[in-house]
Design an enzyme around this catalytic site. Structure first.
Site: not given
Length: 548
Positions: A134, A298
């Site tokens: 990214d 996460d």
């Protein structure tokens, strides 16, 4: 003229004394009816939270002790057999594995992580390396100065280099950064070639797994269909870089060898650390995939997966080398994300966890009370509120007394239990305590932001990594008490100043001085040490300083 000046000075002195007398009178008026009851209420709340944290830490210590004494290894609890080659079936006996490496402007470490992933021992036709880049910043880099390459170009060239060596590596980019890391991982799983994969491994850009990582983790899945996640432990390549990284090592070692181990062995649940872990793709999909509603995607995934009945395994013996943030700015941003995100997730998922029908009542209580409430909320708030606010204020309000067990026995026990995870740093335990108290201010602020969903609740700042490039700048680095560069502009000096730490330092200095002259509990010893630490951090003499 001199007489007029003298009269002015006398008049100002009398006026100032009058103002001080009025302030003192007001303080005496509100002290007993308002300040004392309020401070006593705050103290009682802090004492309750201290006991909660103390019981939690002692419980985990006892469980960890039994794990050690009984030698309970994951390989003994779950069926585990090394994978062997089959002459007839060939490499098809090995499951298809996808390795994802998300990165964002990681010019210092991208070669290390890609190289380590490509060196994993696994049949070349049964593994896909997926680099999710990214990057947006062209930056200034030796390679870019010569070849006019952006960071994306440099990462793509590195991927092409490994592809030419026969590695099945895919370089994927997006035209936006929606969802940040979670968005990148989610987009990466949408590619057609992922459908043939059974497991996905995630490594952040600064993680370097050993070649045998897959051969030690995948067998847990093969023989235990109920396992959805296998998490490895982190080890730190730059732990000795400065005193701040040593402090981080102490905290994170406790997190892995106690918190993660205990959760794995008792309830088969713990928070996924976001990297150095392997997911069964079917478990990941059943849980709803990656979501970007908080900054701890996460942990979000881990909680949703465990509510679906999947079990997690933490393997302490498998360690993956990584890098600790060595600049205070990077560390502070990281701690904001790690404190704000869990609190926000707790708020969003508390009802869903409580009403879940697939897991036992005890596991729900463990997740809600122990994992979230005590460790992610209470631990931060009580550390800052009691030791940096309430205790100093009791020096100014002697009518409120703090029991010895709250200022001596409980904190000493908790400190010892935390420190034993890193025996080589036991002599630094005092530094660790006062530094953790400083950081508790930022963690408390982030926790409140997460609970109330205000301000910087969804702020995502990628943790800066220095990688090998730091070695060329080592002469400019500074440990905790550091030697500043010779030439310093005013903007550079002010850029290192942290105002909140200086304000708290002044507050503790005043309370410590008052206790020294008028107190009887010797709190000033701690208060002076703590205020010095706030001043050191406030003036920016902590961690590694990289001048522009």
């Amino acid at each position: 003229m001199a007489r007029e000046e003298l009269e002015t000075v006398v008049f100002q002195s009398i006026t100032l004394n009058g103002i001080l007398d009025q302030v003192l009178m007001l303080w005496n008026l509100i002290k007993v009816p308002l300040v004392v009851p309020f401070l006593r209420l705050m103290l009682n709340i802090c004492l309750v939270m201290s006991v909660m944290l103390f019981v939690e830490r002692v419980y985990m210590a006892i469980v960890k002790l039994f794990i050690k004494l009984l030698r309970r290894k994951p390989e003994k609890i779950y069926k585990w057999e090394a994978m062997k080659d089959d002459i007839e079936l060939g490499s098809s006996v090995y499951p298809m594995v996808l390795v994802q490496i998300p990165m964002y402007n990681e010019k210092e470490v991208y070669q290390l992580s890609i190289g380590a992933a490509c060196a994993l021992c696994w049949p070349s036709d049964r593994i896909i390396i997926q680099v999710l880049d990214d990057s947006t910043d062209a930056g200034v880099h030796f390679c870019s100065l010569i070849f006019k390459n952006t960071k994306q170009d440099m990462v793509e060239i590195e991927c092409m280099k490994w592809a030419n060596k026969g590695v099945n590596i895919k370089y994927e980019i997006r035209d936006n950064r929606n969802g940040y890391k979670a968005g990148a991982l989610k987009q990466g799983l949408k590619h057609s070639y992922v459908s043939q994969c059974d497991f996905v491994v995630i490594f952040d850009a600064d993680f370097q797994p050993e070649p045998d990582f897959l051969t030690r983790t995948i067998p847990f899945f093969i023989h235990n269909p109920e396992i959805g996640l296998v998490q490895a432990r982190w080890k730190f390549a730059n732990a000795d870089e400065c005193l701040m990284t040593r402090m981080q090592e102490m905290s994170l070692n406790y997190h892995f060898i106690v918190e993660q181990e205990v959760g794995s062995q008792t309830y088969a649940f713990f928070g996924f650390n976001g990297t150095a872990g392997v997911w069964r793709i079917s478990a990941l999909n059943e849980a709803g995939g990656w979501k970007d509603r908080t900054t701890v995607e996460d942990m979000d995934l881990a909680v949703r997966a465990t509510l679906k009945g999947w079990k997690f395994v933490f393997v302490e013996d498998i360690q993956v080398k990584s890098e600790l943030p060595s600049t205070f700015k990077a560390f502070r941003y990281q701690q904001h994300r790690w404190s704000c995100g869990p609190a926000n997730l707790f708020k969003k998922m508390a009802v869903e966890i409580a009403t879940n029908k697939k897991v036992t009542l005890w596991k729900k209580l463990y997740v809600l009370y122990s994992f979230f409430f005590v460790r992610k909320v209470v631990a931060h708030i009580v550390t800052f509120a009691l030791y940096c606010i309430v205790l100093p204020l009791t020096c100014l309000v002697p009518e409120v007394e703090v029991p010895n067990w709250a200022v001596i026995y409980i904190p000493c026990t908790i400190t010892i239990l935390n420190a034993v995870g890193t025996p080589r740093s036991l002599h630094l335990v005092i530094f660790w305590v006062v530094f953790e108290n400083v950081m508790s201010m930022h963690r408390t602020k982030a926790t409140i932001i997460g609970l109330l969903e205000i301000g910087r609740v969804n702020e995502w700042v990628v943790t800066e990594k220095l990688g090998d490039a730091f070695k060329t700048k080592a002469s400019s680095s500074v440990p905790l008490l550091s030697k500043a560069p010779v030439k310093k502009s005013s903007s550079r000096i002010w850029g290192r100043v942290n105002g909140l730490e200086l304000i708290l330092g002044m507050f503790l200095l005043y309370c410590g001085g008052y206790d020294y002259y008028f107190g009887k509990n010797y709190y000033f010893v701690y208060l002076f040490l703590q205020c010095i630490t706030f001043f050191i951090v406030g003036f920016g003499y902590v961690g590694t300083f990289i001048p522009n």
